[in-house]
Design a protein around this motif. Structure first.
Motif, short mmCIF file in Angstrom:
data_model
loop_
_atom_site.label_atom_id
_atom_site.label_comp_id
_atom_site.label_asym_id
_atom_site.label_seq_id
_atom_site.Cartn_x
_atom_site.Cartn_y
_atom_site.Cartn_z
N VAL A 69 6.32 -5.23 3.39
CA VAL A 69 6.68 -4.26 2.18
C VAL A 69 5.62 -3.28 2.31
N VAL A 70 4.48 -3.52 2.85
CA VAL A 70 3.46 -2.39 2.84
C VAL A 70 3.05 -1.91 4.29
N HIS A 73 3.96 -3.07 10.60
CA HIS A 73 2.99 -3.95 11.10
C HIS A 73 3.24 -4.24 12.81
N GLY A 117 1.38 10.20 9.52
CA GLY A 117 1.56 9.81 7.99
C GLY A 117 2.18 8.48 7.74
N ILE A 119 2.41 4.31 7.12
CA ILE A 119 1.37 3.38 6.97
C ILE A 119 1.62 2.26 8.06
N THR A 120 0.53 2.01 8.83
CA THR A 120 0.67 1.00 9.90
C THR A 120 -0.46 0.10 9.73
N GLN A 121 -0.06 -1.25 10.06
CA GLN A 121 -1.08 -2.21 9.78
C GLN A 121 -1.18 -3.11 11.22
N SER A 157 10.07 -1.22 2.42
CA SER A 157 9.95 -0.50 1.08
C SER A 157 10.30 0.92 1.02
#
Ligand SMILES: [Fe+2]
Lengths: 299, 424
Positions: A69-70, A73, A117, A119-121, A157
């Protein structure tokens, strides 16, 4: 010496119903079957033959069952081993996996995504269990497990806003993936681990592999699937992406999770026809094994 | 209350932060304390088991019931893996799981009793077990959340738990593992800056917390659909229907809100509900041939329900454009004596479809399952083209059969009514 530019040599719509692994009875899977879902399993065999002949250096998978969700990954450790049990069909899929990750490429994708831009983890918890969507697609594509992999999560998300926003972000992730592959100098195959229409039956036949009970959930879903496959076969990825947001809602399509858009984005929204190796239903859902091979990549 | 099958009902969040990283944010810490208070409330309870319904354990083939007597594994959350691993070993009441599964099967659902090493227990259940029942003092039971189930079905799964408890002669602590508003930040946020994603979500969460702290479980169940839609409730907040179905569908509880705080933009509350009256199983269960009254649809103007289910079909009474609890009719302008001055067939038609949708959804069906529609218009010549256009917007893709009839008058000053048959 400068590295040769890396390349995506093929993209595959590679659905992951555990039923296909169950039907095959590989040694890694504990439950045993008599048969089942041959049309799709044979489709995978054809696709496998075609793709593995290209001798890829790495297989990349985007799976809806690694749901995040964030951010997007990637697996960031070199080796994962464990047992994957499908929470929905545990009686069909309890698979011991042992896989190697191309960490360098994974990190490069995460970095390229960040540059854009997104979000990656990077996932670095050694206890992490790799999701069954990734395991199934990889097993079906390369049961020998002798090619390193990159596993990318499905970030849910962006879809809070709209299907279009979500899809747009997956295309960007595709761009980031292509750039990272080009820099890596590697020959990569992308696996978009999604089925098409995704309404399941809520009951199961006494014998799960009883094929006399297997059919698509309803005709409307079949029509949608055929429309989508037609666009793939005609090389109309742009048009395909345009109808996808509606397809998500009308056919509860699993491609909403983004793997298909990611792959088409990475392939630069191909204008060449894809090969449909086969189509079949699994407990009511529509599944196709489809291969995009860039025209310049010839054997 | 010796004869109550439920000694306590809890609603707790299922994200791992209060368990794994409470120190990183005051809100997460607050939730950790709230869990701690809730744990103390139940530590001396004479319940026989602790029964979980988690929105993170999703099933497709009906319902699953954990049947491994001693599941153990090291679990890592798919998203919040950086917070660490969760090693667990639980004690499960498999006898109760079997009784409960049998009750659910009797309702016509597929059931599964997984007893496999490595079966993935969801983060939410693990977090709740570790914080509420850390020593396995109480054996646990766990039921899955069906992805496709709607309100009526979910309530009936709750009621079946009550029947199973009654029959087993057991008393339970019921735990719903569910967040409130479920809109995560799409950007990375420093733990210290955590807050609820949107002001609207926050307002809704506060409202739900207020109702729960007043013990009004059934009232929350009644607004759950709206909450789910407006605040992106966790799985539509459908778990509350299970809890209410299990706890007698009443407001007879004393509620306590132990804590409410954001986690990565989502709303999370720890609530305990203590029954004021004994909770008993209701018998018999009539959900398979139910008479349905939909809270979102206008009050009937005679002795008929909104819908009635027979087998797999749902028959709706004639539906007009009236709105529940309102005198004015959408699209109709009346003078003080009630005489119609003008009407707008487009607004009326849209309102009719809205009502049909509300009734279908309250019955576990939906617009796309409509098979047959009879349309009554009071002025075919004037209204048909507009009606037909609006109808096509919604029903064009559904392709239900349709018959359109002009009639003199309808029982209230309305100009369009639909009679609908749908599959469930
Ligand atoms: Fe899937």
């Amino acid at each position: 010496m400068t590295k040769q530019k890396g390349k995506i040599i093929a993209g595959v719509l590679a659905p992951h119903p555990p039923h296909l692994v169950y039907g095959e009875n590989p040694p890694q899977n504990e439950p045993r079957s008599e048969c089942g879902w041959e049309e799709l399993r044979w489709a995978y065999e054809r696709c496998r033959k075609s793709v593995l002949a290209l001798k890829p250096d790495v297989l990349l998978v985007h799976s809806p069952h690694w749901m995040t969700v964030v951010g997007h990954h990637v697996l960031g450790l070199p080796h994962f081993k464990g047992i994957s049990v499908d929470p929905i069909f545990p009686h069909l899929f309890r698979y011991s996996y042992d896989l190697k990750v191309d960490v360098e490429l994974s990190l490069a994708i995460a970095e390229a995504g960040k540059q854009k831009g997104l979000i990656t983890q990077v996932m670095k918890n050694p206890d992490f269990r790799v999701d069954y969507g990734t395991i199934c697609a990889l097993h079906l594509m390369n049961p020998a497990w002798d090619i390193p992999i990159v596993s990318i999560s499905s970030n849910n998300s962006p879809y809070y806003f709209s299907n279009e926003v979500g899809q747009e972000q997956m295309l960007q992730l595709g761009d980031a993936t292509r750039e990272a592959i080009e820099k890596s100098g590697k020959r990569a195959v992308l696996l978009a681990s999604n089925s098409l229409s995704h309404r399941h039956f809520t009951t199961e036949a006494e014998i799960p592999e009883d094929m006399s009970k297997e059919h698509i959930y309803h005709h409307g879903q079949y029509l949608w699937d055929m429309q989508i496959l037609k666009l793939m076969r005609e090389g109309k990825a742009k048009e395909l992406l345009a109808v996808c947001p509606e397809f998500f809602d009308m056919a509860s399509a699993e491609v909403k999770a983004g793997a298909l858009a990611w792959m088409l984005g990475a392939l630069g929204i191909p204008d060449y026809p894809a090969t449909v190796h086969g189509y079949g239903s699994v407990i009511g859902t529509g599944n196709a094994v489809v291969e995009w091979r860039a025209p310049e990549v010839r054997l | 209350m010796k004869n109550s099958i439920i000694t306590k009902a809890l609603i707790v969040p299922g994200l791992p932060h209060p368990l794994l990283a409470p120190e990183k944010n005051p809100g997460w810490q607050k939730l950790r304390h709230a869990f701690e208070e809730a744990r103390k409330e139940i530590e001396n309870s004479d319940a026989d088991l602790i029964l979980y319904f988690s929105t993170q354990w999703l099933s497709v083939l009906g319902y699953s019931f954990q049947a491994d007597p001693k599941p153990s594994f090291t679990h890592v959350d798919h998203n919040f893996h950086a917070l660490g691993s969760m090693k667990y070993e639980f004690r499960v009441d498999t006898d109760f799981a079997k009784v409960y599964a049998a009750k659910v099967k009797a309702l016509g659902h597929n059931t599964m009793l997984p007893n496999y090493y490595g079966f993935p227990i969801d983060t939410g259940t693990i977090v709740a077990q570790k914080l509420l029942n850390p020593t396995n003092r109480l054996p646990a039971a766990m039921v899955s959340c069906n992805m496709y189930a709607e309100k009526q079905e979910t309530i009936s799964i709750g009621r079946a738990a009550a029947t199973a408890l009654q029959e087993s002669g057991k008393r339970a602590i019921a735990v719903l593992v569910s967040g409130l508003s479920n809109r995560f930040f799409v950007k990375e946020v420093d733990a210290k800056d955590d807050h609820i994603s949107s002001a609207k979500d926050e307002e809704w969460n506060r409202k739900i917390c207020e109702l729960l702290s007043e013990g009004r479980l059934e009232d929350v169940a009644q607004v759950a659909r709206e909450f789910g839609k407006e605040a992106n409730g966790d799985m539509g907040f459908k778990g509350i229907w299970w809890l209410s179905g299990l706890c007698g569908e009443t407001n007879a509880f004393s509620g306590k809100l132990h804590g409410y705080a954001p986690i990565y933009g989502t709303g999370n509350a720890v609530v305990t509900l203590t029954p004021k009256e004994p909770v008993l199983a209701r018998t018999p269960d009539t959900t398979s041939n139910a008479i349905i009254d939909a809270p979102g649809a206008p009050e009937p103007v005679g002795a008929y329900p909104h819908a009635r289910r027979e087998g797999d079909f749902l028959f709706l009474s004639g539906v007009g454009p009236r709105a529940r609890g309102k005198k004015e009719i959408p699209g109709v302008t009346q003078d003080s004596s009630g005489k119609v001055i003008s009407y707008d067939i487009e607004i009326e038609t849209r309102s009719v479809i809205h009502n049909v949708k509300a009734i279908l959804e309250a019955s576990g069906s939906s617009l796309d399952k409509v098979v047959d529609v009879q349309v009554f218009l009071t002025d075919m010549q004037k209204d048909f083209p507009t009606f037909n256009k609006i109808y096509a917007e919604v029903f064009g893709k559904i392709q239900a059969t349709r018959t359109t009839i002009e009639i003199n008058r309808l029982p209230t000053p309305i100009h369009v009514e639909l009679k609908v048959i749908a599959r469930v």
